[in-house]
Write a protein that holds these residues in place. Structure first.
Motif, PDB file in Angstrom:
ATOM      1  N   ILE A   1       1.858   5.505  -2.454  1.00  0.00           N
ATOM      2  CA  ILE A   1       1.662   6.876  -1.990  1.00  0.00           C
ATOM      3  C   ILE A   1       2.136   7.867  -3.061  1.00  0.00           C
TER       4      ILE A   1
ATOM      5  N   ARG B   1       0.844  -1.203   0.000  1.00  0.00           N
ATOM      6  CA  ARG B   1       0.000   0.000   0.000  1.00  0.00           C
ATOM      7  C   ARG B   1       0.877   1.251   0.000  1.00  0.00           C
TER       8      ARG B   1
ATOM      9  N   LYS C   1       2.229  14.087  -4.119  1.00  0.00           N
ATOM     10  CA  LYS C   1       1.339  15.172  -3.720  1.00  0.00           C
ATOM     11  C   LYS C   1       0.933  15.023  -2.248  1.00  0.00           C
ATOM     12  N   ALA C   2       0.582  13.805  -1.844  1.00  0.00           N
ATOM     13  CA  ALA C   2       0.161  13.580  -0.461  1.00  0.00           C
ATOM     14  C   ALA C   2       1.275  13.969   0.505  1.00  0.00           C
TER      15      ALA C   2
ATOM     16  N   PRO D   1      -0.734   5.890   2.253  1.00  0.00           N
ATOM     17  CA  PRO D   1      -1.906   6.733   2.042  1.00  0.00           C
ATOM     18  C   PRO D   1      -3.026   6.309   2.991  1.00  0.00           C
ATOM     19  N   ALA D   2      -3.751   7.285   3.538  1.00  0.00           N
ATOM     20  CA  ALA D   2      -4.880   6.974   4.418  1.00  0.00           C
ATOM     21  C   ALA D   2      -6.162   6.961   3.597  1.00  0.00           C
TER      22      ALA D   2
ATOM     23  N   GLY E   1      -5.199  13.125   0.990  1.00  0.00           N
ATOM     24  CA  GLY E   1      -4.428  14.179   1.642  1.00  0.00           C
ATOM     25  C   GLY E   1      -3.963  13.795   3.033  1.00  0.00           C
TER      26      GLY E   1
ATOM     27  N   ILE F   1      -2.203  10.797   5.628  1.00  0.00           N
ATOM     28  CA  ILE F   1      -1.308   9.642   5.562  1.00  0.00           C
ATOM     29  C   ILE F   1      -1.215   8.987   6.936  1.00  0.00           C
TER      30      ILE F   1
ATOM     31  N   GLU G   1       1.820  17.758   0.658  1.00  0.00           N
ATOM     32  CA  GLU G   1       0.796  18.459   1.456  1.00  0.00           C
ATOM     33  C   GLU G   1       1.086  18.359   2.949  1.00  0.00           C
ATOM     34  N   VAL G   2       1.455  17.180   3.386  1.00  0.00           N
ATOM     35  CA  VAL G   2       1.778  17.026   4.808  1.00  0.00           C
ATOM     36  C   VAL G   2       3.012  17.863   5.152  1.00  0.00           C
TER      37      VAL G   2
END
Lengths: 84, 168
Positions: free
Chosen positions: A61, A57, A64-65, B103-104, B108, B110, A68-69
């Motif tokens: 990722i 999983r 972009k994710a 990814p959660a 946006g 995690i 953002e964090v």
């Protein structure tokens, strides 16, 4: 699959570096001792499977994710933290 | 002189990397056992996260981070003799702990995998993924962006306890 029957205290050898010992048998549980070289990973299957699935999983990722964090992190970062 | 090269990464696009950023994973990651060399990539826009991009297949990549800054509780990893394996860790060696981001459910967001941390020995640049059995440590820890505002967090350090050889 090779199937072996062992009594308490008896061993199984796999190659010349791995030894599995039957330490205890109680109820529905078998306690095994495993002697293996440090470069041989020995794990309970269920946790191995969970980590494998989570790694899979994780490889999905997106940049972009994470961006953002990271952005939230830097926007809120107090200057005093720089002294670390 | 550093050998620089360009690679095409699924996640990061075209990036320039150099040999010195290579880390070795003699056992790969769980489920990715064939990937034994990664670039450990630092880019300002992703900090505090780093990226591990496979040198063998740049489409395989992971975002990793020292979890300390996102956790309000100390994170301690216990390393036994067998886990020391390829890390070639000696007592007192520095060791860095990184965890992998996933990814959660909500876009946006995690989570951090605290059950499968990566240990990096900076001396030989070897990484090993540890499997943690403690039920207290979650596979999917939501990040706590408020944690680093809390001054107490600076007292926490991600710790690695290295157990010595068998006690007599």
């Amino acid at each position: 699959m090779l199937i072996l029957t062992r009594k308490l205290g008896e061993n199984i050898r796999i190659g010349d570096k791995i030894r599995i010992i039957v330490l205890d048998i109680k109820g529905g549980q078998v306690k095994l001792g495993i002697d293996a070289p440090p470069n041989v990973a020995v794990h309970r299957e269920e946790i191995y499977e969970r980590i494998r699935e989570e790694n899979r999983r994780a490889s999905g990722i997106s940049a972009k994710a994470i961006r953002e964090v990271a952005h939230i992190f830097h926007r809120g970062r107090p200057p005093s933290r720089a002294s670390d | 002189m550093r050998a620089k090269m360009k690679i095409q990464s699924r996640q990061l696009g075209e990036i320039e990397v150099d040999e010195e950023s290579i880390v070795k994973l003699p056992e790969g990651l769980v489920g990715f056992e064939d990937q034994k060399r990664f670039f450990l990539i630092r880019r300002d826009e992703y900090l505090p996260f780093h990226w591990l991009i496979s040198a063998q297949d740049p489409d395989v990549g992971f975002a990793v981070v020292d979890p300390e800054i996102f956790l309000s509780e100390p994170y301690t990893v216990v390393l036994n003799e067998a886990d020391r394996g390829d890390l070639d860790l000696q007592e007192g060696d520095p060791v860095h702990v990184l965890v992998i981001a996933s990814p959660a459910e909500n876009p946006g967001q995690i989570t951090l995998n605290l059950k499968g941390p990566l240990l990096l020995n900076p001396r030989n640049r070897v990484i090993r993924q540890l499997l943690v059995y403690s039920s207290k440590l979650p596979l999917r820890q939501p990040i706590d962006t408020a944690a680093y505002w809390n001054p107490r967090v600076s007292e926490h350090r991600t710790q690695v306890r290295i157990l010595g050889r068998k006690a007599a």
